[in-house]
Design a protein around this motif. Sequence first.
Motif, PDB file in Angstrom:
ATOM      1  N   ASN A  19      92.192  -6.387  97.435  1.00 25.33           N
ATOM      2  CA  ASN A  19      91.964  -6.475  95.997  1.00 25.33           C
ATOM      3  C   ASN A  19      93.261  -6.227  95.219  1.00 25.33           C
ATOM      4  O   ASN A  19      93.499  -6.853  94.189  1.00 25.33           O
ATOM      5  N   VAL A  20      94.106  -5.335  95.721  1.00 21.92           N
ATOM      6  CA  VAL A  20      95.418  -5.112  95.105  1.00 21.92           C
ATOM      7  C   VAL A  20      96.245  -6.395  95.193  1.00 21.92           C
ATOM      8  O   VAL A  20      96.918  -6.786  94.227  1.00 21.92           O
ATOM      9  N   LEU A  21      96.182  -7.067  96.345  1.00 17.57           N
ATOM     10  CA  LEU A  21      96.865  -8.357  96.491  1.00 17.57           C
ATOM     11  C   LEU A  21      96.325  -9.368  95.475  1.00 17.57           C
ATOM     12  O   LEU A  21      97.098 -10.112  94.865  1.00 17.57           O
ATOM     13  N   ALA A  22      95.004  -9.394  95.303  1.00 13.97           N
ATOM     14  CA  ALA A  22      94.392 -10.311  94.332  1.00 13.97           C
ATOM     15  C   ALA A  22      94.882 -10.005  92.913  1.00 13.97           C
ATOM     16  O   ALA A  22      95.189 -10.928  92.147  1.00 13.97           O
ATOM     17  N   TYR A  50     102.437 -25.576  88.461  1.00  8.19           N
ATOM     18  CA  TYR A  50     101.063 -26.014  88.713  1.00  8.19           C
ATOM     19  C   TYR A  50     100.664 -25.733  90.159  1.00  8.19           C
ATOM     20  O   TYR A  50      99.572 -25.228  90.436  1.00  8.19           O
ATOM     21  N   GLU A  51     101.555 -26.032  91.098  1.00  4.71           N
ATOM     22  CA  GLU A  51     101.285 -25.769  92.516  1.00  4.71           C
ATOM     23  C   GLU A  51     101.158 -24.281  92.780  1.00  4.71           C
ATOM     24  O   GLU A  51     100.227 -23.833  93.454  1.00  4.71           O
ATOM     25  N   LEU A  52     102.104 -23.513  92.262  1.00  7.13           N
ATOM     26  CA  LEU A  52     102.090 -22.071  92.502  1.00  7.13           C
ATOM     27  C   LEU A  52     100.844 -21.405  91.935  1.00  7.13           C
ATOM     28  O   LEU A  52     100.253 -20.528  92.575  1.00  7.13           O
ATOM     29  N   GLY A  57      95.831 -18.865  92.761  1.00  2.00           N
ATOM     30  CA  GLY A  57      94.402 -18.820  92.423  1.00  2.00           C
ATOM     31  C   GLY A  57      93.541 -18.732  93.674  1.00  2.00           C
ATOM     32  O   GLY A  57      92.565 -17.965  93.723  1.00  2.00           O
ATOM     33  N   ALA A  58      93.904 -19.488  94.695  1.00  2.00           N
ATOM     34  CA  ALA A  58      93.157 -19.429  95.959  1.00  2.00           C
ATOM     35  C   ALA A  58      93.282 -18.051  96.595  1.00  2.00           C
ATOM     36  O   ALA A  58      92.303 -17.493  97.103  1.00  2.00           O
ATOM     37  N   VAL A 135      98.536 -20.279 102.676  1.00  2.00           N
ATOM     38  CA  VAL A 135      97.425 -20.151 101.730  1.00  2.00           C
ATOM     39  C   VAL A 135      96.092 -20.211 102.481  1.00  2.00           C
ATOM     40  O   VAL A 135      95.175 -19.425 102.213  1.00  2.00           O
ATOM     41  N   LEU A 136      95.995 -21.107 103.454  1.00  2.00           N
ATOM     42  CA  LEU A 136      94.768 -21.200 104.255  1.00  2.00           C
ATOM     43  C   LEU A 136      94.565 -19.949 105.095  1.00  2.00           C
ATOM     44  O   LEU A 136      93.436 -19.490 105.277  1.00  2.00           O
TER      45      LEU A 136
END
Length: 164
Positions: A19-22, A50-52, A57-58, A135-136
């Motif tokens: 959650n800290v990472l989020a 836009y990409e970043l 967001g993911a 990211v995945l």
Amino acid sequence: MTRMGRWDHGLGSAGRGLNVLACAALAAMMLLTFADVLMRLFSRPIPGVYELVGFLGAVTVSSSLAYTSAERGHIAVELLVEKLPKKWQLLIDGLVAVVGSCLFGLVTWQSLLYGLDLKKSGEVSLTLGMPLYPVLYAISVGCALLCIVLLADGLRSLRRTRSS
């Protein structure tokens, strides 16, 4: 501390860490967007924002799932269930959590497989040329922790049906 208590403590710590990472990813999204808007005023937009923001967001969503679930922060509609006896409520909660755990187990597995495929193929983002697989992997980790939290909650609810 009991074995289950240590298990819950470990899950809670992992959930808080993600959650800290989020929160950090969300703050980075806001700062990047602000900086890009500011730089556009001087006709110097930041390339790849836009990409970043999409990547962040993911990471934000997947990293906050387990903590939010553990804290019961999701919206729940319980109009019918709350009218049932406590034993049935626990049974339904347990079954829904176990089914949710199975679903997010599949999401974890498929995200990991897709990340491995992207790493093997060397696929990168269009503007910045960043690899996509991290990211995945982040999505896989967040969903895996959610899977474990849901399974623990589901088993706890099902165990409580016997004592009700």
